[in-house]
Design an enzyme around this catalytic site. Structure first.
Site, PDB file in Angstrom:
ATOM      1  N   HIS A 321       0.944  -1.088  -0.123  1.00 42.90           N
ATOM      2  CA  HIS A 321      -0.018  -0.029  -0.002  1.00 42.90           C
ATOM      3  C   HIS A 321       0.947   1.429   0.003  1.00 42.90           C
ATOM      4  CE1 HIS A 321      -3.007   2.771   1.023  1.00 42.90           C
ATOM      5  NE2 HIS A 321      -4.031   1.805   0.634  1.00 42.90           N
ATOM      6  N   ASP A 378      -7.933  -5.093  -0.225  1.00 47.38           N
ATOM      7  CA  ASP A 378      -8.609  -5.824  -1.659  1.00 47.38           C
ATOM      8  C   ASP A 378      -8.267  -7.335  -1.710  1.00 47.38           C
ATOM      9  OD1 ASP A 378      -9.699  -3.566  -2.521  1.00 47.38           O
ATOM     10  OD2 ASP A 378      -7.830  -2.720  -3.382  1.00 47.38           O
TER      11      ASP A 378
HETATM   12  N1  CMC Z   1       4.405  -7.466  -5.011  1.00 43.94           N
HETATM   13  C1  CMC Z   1       5.874  -7.438  -5.235  1.00 43.94           C
HETATM   14  N2  CMC Z   1       6.688  -6.388  -4.902  1.00 43.94           N
HETATM   15  C2  CMC Z   1       5.918  -4.859  -4.473  1.00 43.94           C
HETATM   16  C3  CMC Z   1       4.414  -5.151  -4.171  1.00 43.94           C
HETATM   17  C4  CMC Z   1       3.790  -6.085  -4.539  1.00 43.94           C
HETATM   18  N3  CMC Z   1       2.365  -6.183  -4.753  1.00 43.94           N
HETATM   19  N4  CMC Z   1       3.952  -3.682  -3.994  1.00 43.94           N
HETATM   20  C5  CMC Z   1       5.316  -3.096  -3.950  1.00 43.94           C
HETATM   21  N5  CMC Z   1       6.531  -4.016  -4.307  1.00 43.94           N
HETATM   22  C6  CMC Z   1       7.993  -3.768  -4.141  1.00 43.94           C
HETATM   23  C7  CMC Z   1       8.102  -2.650  -5.137  1.00 43.94           C
HETATM   24  O1  CMC Z   1       8.726  -3.219  -6.189  1.00 43.94           O
HETATM   25  C8  CMC Z   1       9.372  -1.865  -4.567  1.00 43.94           C
HETATM   26  O2  CMC Z   1      10.303  -2.623  -4.367  1.00 43.94           O
HETATM   27  P1  CMC Z   1      11.812  -1.910  -4.501  1.00 43.94           P
HETATM   28  O3  CMC Z   1      11.809  -0.878  -3.282  1.00 43.94           O
HETATM   29  O4  CMC Z   1      13.054  -2.869  -4.769  1.00 43.94           O
HETATM   30  O5  CMC Z   1      11.995  -1.182  -5.645  1.00 43.94           O
HETATM   31  C9  CMC Z   1       8.656  -1.526  -3.050  1.00 43.94           C
HETATM   32  O6  CMC Z   1       7.987  -2.769  -2.783  1.00 43.94           O
HETATM   33  C10 CMC Z   1       7.943  -0.222  -2.855  1.00 43.94           C
HETATM   34  O7  CMC Z   1       6.984  -0.438  -3.921  1.00 43.94           O
HETATM   35  P2  CMC Z   1       6.425   0.831  -4.540  1.00 43.94           P
HETATM   36  O8  CMC Z   1       5.809   0.461  -6.022  1.00 43.94           O
HETATM   37  O9  CMC Z   1       7.263   1.928  -4.636  1.00 43.94           O
HETATM   38  O10 CMC Z   1       5.228   1.335  -3.708  1.00 43.94           O
HETATM   39  P3  CMC Z   1       3.770   2.378  -4.009  1.00 43.94           P
HETATM   40  O11 CMC Z   1       3.501   3.145  -2.787  1.00 43.94           O
HETATM   41  O12 CMC Z   1       4.332   3.100  -5.365  1.00 43.94           O
HETATM   42  O13 CMC Z   1       3.059   1.329  -4.432  1.00 43.94           O
HETATM   43  C11 CMC Z   1       0.869  -0.098  -4.571  1.00 43.94           C
HETATM   44  C12 CMC Z   1       1.780   0.757  -3.714  1.00 43.94           C
HETATM   45  C13 CMC Z   1      -0.064  -0.403  -3.671  1.00 43.94           C
HETATM   46  C14 CMC Z   1       0.362   0.313  -6.104  1.00 43.94           C
HETATM   47  C15 CMC Z   1       2.149  -1.372  -4.536  1.00 43.94           C
HETATM   48  O14 CMC Z   1       2.224  -1.985  -3.538  1.00 43.94           O
HETATM   49  C16 CMC Z   1       1.079  -2.441  -5.690  1.00 43.94           C
HETATM   50  O15 CMC Z   1       1.282  -2.376  -6.852  1.00 43.94           O
HETATM   51  N6  CMC Z   1       0.478  -3.352  -5.229  1.00 43.94           N
HETATM   52  C17 CMC Z   1      -0.156  -4.446  -5.904  1.00 43.94           C
HETATM   53  C18 CMC Z   1      -1.628  -3.655  -6.522  1.00 43.94           C
HETATM   54  C19 CMC Z   1      -2.765  -3.685  -5.073  1.00 43.94           C
HETATM   55  O16 CMC Z   1      -2.920  -4.410  -4.351  1.00 43.94           O
HETATM   56  N7  CMC Z   1      -3.302  -2.538  -5.185  1.00 43.94           N
HETATM   57  C20 CMC Z   1      -4.413  -2.033  -3.979  1.00 43.94           C
HETATM   58  C21 CMC Z   1      -3.917  -0.939  -3.113  1.00 43.94           C
HETATM   59  S1  CMC Z   1      -4.945  -0.953  -1.713  1.00 43.94           S
HETATM   60  C22 CMC Z   1      -6.806  -0.409  -2.079  1.00 43.94           C
HETATM   61  C23 CMC Z   1      -6.766   0.781  -2.594  1.00 43.94           C
HETATM   62  O17 CMC Z   1      -6.520   1.729  -1.854  1.00 43.94           O
HETATM   63  O18 CMC Z   1      -7.028   1.305  -3.641  1.00 43.94           O
END
Ligand code: CMC
Length: 459
Positions: A321, A378
Site C-alpha cells: 500500500h 482488496d
Molecule cells: N508485489 C511485489 N513487490 C511489491 C509489491 C507487490 N504487490 N508492491 C510493492 N512492491 C515492491 C516494489 O517493487 C518496490 O520494491 P523496490 O523498493 O525494491 O523497488 C517496493 O515494494 C515499494 O513499492 P512501490 O511501488 O514504490 O510502492 P507504491 O507505494 O508506489 O505502490 C501499490 C503501492 C499499492 C501500488 C503497490 O504496492 C502495488 O502495486 N500493489 C499491488 C496492487 C494492489 O494491491 N493495489 C491495491 C492497493 S489498496 C486499495 C486502494 O486503496 O486502492
C-alpha cells in the site's frame, strides 16, 4: 550559558513554524510557512513558492504533496491508523452500519436516532432509476465490463436529473449527494443483471442498504429471495471499510474534476474511472485473476519468486500500500470477516485455499516482511466476494458503491473550502526547444521501419 541566548536569537529570525529554503545556484534564501494539522505530519506551505521565487516543485504521484486541507479522514500509515471524523475504522466496522457511516462522513457527526431515521428514509426515496435508463443499459454489449457500464451510467445521471447539477445551490448539492449514494447499488446490480440477460429487479425499500444490494444482485423473479444475515452483515462491513480513504487516486480525481465546477455526477463518474485501475480499486479483481494464473498451491513458490524478481513485471496483487507501511487496519478487520464468512458458508473452494496459502507464505517471506508488504483490504474483499458468489468483474463495482460516499463527502468539502482553486499541476518539461516548422517534403526519411508500438514507447 552561552547556548541559550543564541538559541533565542535564532528563534526570532527562524520561528519554529517556518522553513528556510536556499537556492544553492544563486545563494538566495526564502522563508516558507509551516502548517501543522490536528494530527499528522508537519507541512511546508509552498503556495507562494512560485509567485515569490519562480521555482516549481517536482513530485510525480504526489508522494510528498498535500493537495488540500480536509477534516474527513485521517491516516497514520506508519502506525496503521485510519479514522473517519475521529472514529477508528475498527470501531465503526464493529459498532456502526453503512448508513450511519455515510451520515458521519457527509455531515461530520454520528446521527441522532431521529437524524438516522430521516437520512435512511431520504436515501430510500432515491433508490429507483429513471425508467429510460433501461434503454441506456441496452446500448451496452452484454459482455461489457460492469465498471465500463458504471462510468457511463453514473455520468449519464447528469442527463436525467437536471434538478441537481447546479453546484452553487446547496439543496441541489445535497440532493445529488443522496441520490448518488442511493442509486449506486441499483446501478451496479443492473450492470450485473444485464450481463446475465435477466430483468432488472426493483429495489425493496423495506430492506437495509446491504440487504437490498444483495437482493438486487442475486434475486430471481421466479423465486422468493431469502437474505442470509451473515452475508448482509459482511456486505455492510465491506461497504464501511471502503467508504473513504483520504486523498487516494479516485478521490483526488473527483476533487480535480470538481475543481473546475463540473457537475457532481460527472465528477463521480471520473472517480469510478480512476478506481477501475488495477493499482487502485481494480486490485480486488486482479487478486482473483492472479489466483487463477497461479492455479495450485504447488505453484505459489514460483510466483512468490516472480514477485521478487525486479526484471519480472509480476506483482502480488492485494499486497502493499502507498500509505500503510505497517499494516492496513481495514485488512485486519476484513481478514476476520473473511474467515467468518468462509466458515459460515462452509465453502471448499481451491482458489480460496490457494489465497490463504499465499497469505501465509507472503507474511513469512523476508522480502515482503522487510518491504512491509502486507495483504491489503482488496486481498480479503476479493476472497469474501468470491465466496458469496459475486463474479470477479463485480468486485470493483462493490468498491465503487462503498466509496461513493467518500467521493461525495470530499466533493462537498472541496466546494466549501475557501482555499479551493481549479487544480492545475505544473510540469518538468523535457521536450524539444522551440524550432521552425518543416514542410513535409523536406523531412528526411528514416531507413528503419517504425512500428506503432515503438512510437508509443514500449515499457
Ligand atoms: N508485489 C511485489 N513487490 C511489491 C509489491 C507487490 N504487490 N508492491 C510493492 N512492491 C515492491 C516494489 O517493487 C518496490 O520494491 P523496490 O523498493 O525494491 O523497488 C517496493 O515494494 C515499494 O513499492 P512501490 O511501488 O514504490 O510502492 P507504491 O507505494 O508506489 O505502490 C501499490 C503501492 C499499492 C501500488 C503497490 O504496492 C502495488 O502495486 N500493489 C499491488 C496492487 C494492489 O494491491 N493495489 C491495491 C492497493 S489498496 C486499495 C486502494 O486503496 O486502492
Amino acid at each position: 550559558m552561552t547556548k541559550a541566548p543564541m538559541k533565542k536569537a535564532a528563534a526570532q529570525t527562524l520561528p519554529d513554524d517556518s522553513f528556510t529554503i536556499t537556492d544553492n545556484a544563486t545563494g538566495k534564501s526564502w522563508q516558507l510557512p509551516a502548517r501543522t494539522g490536528v494530527m499528522g505530519n508537519r507541512l511546508m506551505d509552498i503556495r507562494r513558492l512560485y509567485g515569490d521565487t519562480g521555482i516549481l516543485t517536482y513530485d510525480p504521484g504526489f508522494t510528498s504533496t498535500a493537495s488540500c486541507q480536509s477534516d474527513i479522514t485521517f491516516i497514520d500509515g506508519e502506525k496503521g491508523v485510519l479514522l473517519h471524523r475521529g472514529y477508528s475504522i475498527e470501531q465503526l466496522a464493529l459498532h456502526s452500519d453503512f448508513m450511519e457511516t455515510c451520515y458521519l462522513l457527509l455531515y461530520g457527526e454520528l446521527p441522532t436516532p431521529e437524524q438516522k431515521v430521516s437520512f435512511d428514509a431520504d436515501i430510500k426515496n432515491h433508490t429507483l432509476l429513471h425508467d429510460q435508463f433501461i434503454s441506456f443499459y441496452k446500448g451496452f454489449m452484454r459482455n461489457a465490463h460492469p465498471m465500463a457500464i458504471m462510468v457511463g451510467v453514473v455520468g449519464a445521471l447528469s442527463a436525467f436529473y437536471h434538478d441537481s447539477i447546479d453546484i452553487t445551490d446547496l439543496e441541489q448539492r445535497q440532493l445529488a449527494a443522496h441520490r448518488l449514494i442511493a442509486k449506486m447499488p441499483t446501478i451496479g446490480a443492473y450492470a450485473y443483471k444485464y450481463s446475465l440477460g435477466m430483468t432488472f429487479p426493483l429495489p425493496r425499500n423495506e430492506l437495509s442498504y446491504s440487504e437490498n444490494l444483495l437482493q438486487m444482485m442475486f434475486s430471481n423473479p421466479a423465486e422468493n429471495y431469502q437474505i442470509n444475515p451473515v452475508l448482509s452483515k459482511a456486505i455492510d462491513r465491506i461497504l464501511i471499510l471502503h467508504a473513504d480513504h483520504e486523498q487516494n487516486a479516485s478521490t483526488s480525481t473527483v476533487r480535480l474534476a470538481g475543481s473546475s465546477g463540473a457537475n457532481p455526477y460527472a465528477c463521480i463518474a471520473s472517480g469510478i474511472a480512476s478506481l477501475w485501475g488495477p493499482a487502485h480499486g481494480g486490485a480486488n479483481e486482479a487478486v482473483l485473476n492472479m489466483l487463477s494464473e497461479i492455479g495450485t498451491v504447488a505453484q505459489v513458490g514460483k510466483y512468490i519468486h516472480k514477485a521478487k524478481d525486479k526484471s519480472d513485471p509480476f506483482r502480488l496483487m492485494g499486497f502493499g500500500h502507498r500509505v500503510y507501511k505497517n499494516y492496513d487496519p481495514r485488512a485486519a478487520v476484513m481478514r476476520n470477516t473473511c474467515h467468518e464468512v468462509l466458515e459460515v458458508l462452509g465453502i471448499e473452494d481451491p482458489k480460496l485455499k490457494l489465497a490463504l496459502e499465499l497469505e501465509k507464505i507472503a507474511l513469512e517471506d523476508p522480502y515482503f516482511v522487510e518491504k512491509k508488504l502486507y495483504p491489503n483490504v482488496d486481498f480479503y474483499s476479493g476472497i469474501i466476494l468470491k465466496a458469496m458468489g459475486f463474479p470477479t468483474s463485480m468486485f470493483t463495482v462493490m468498491f465503487a458503491i462503498g466509496r461513493t460516499v467518500g467521493w461525495v463527502s470530499h466533493w462537498k468539502e472541496m466546494l466549501k473550502d475557501e482555499h479551493q482553486k481549479i487544480g492545475r499541476p505544473r510540469q518538468l518539461y523535457l521536450g524539444q526547444k522551440q524550432r521552425d516548422y518543416m514542410p513535409i517534403e523536406r523531412r528526411g526519411h528514416t531507413e528503419k521501419k517504425v512500428s506503432w508500438s515503438w512510437l508509443w514507447g514500449k515499457k
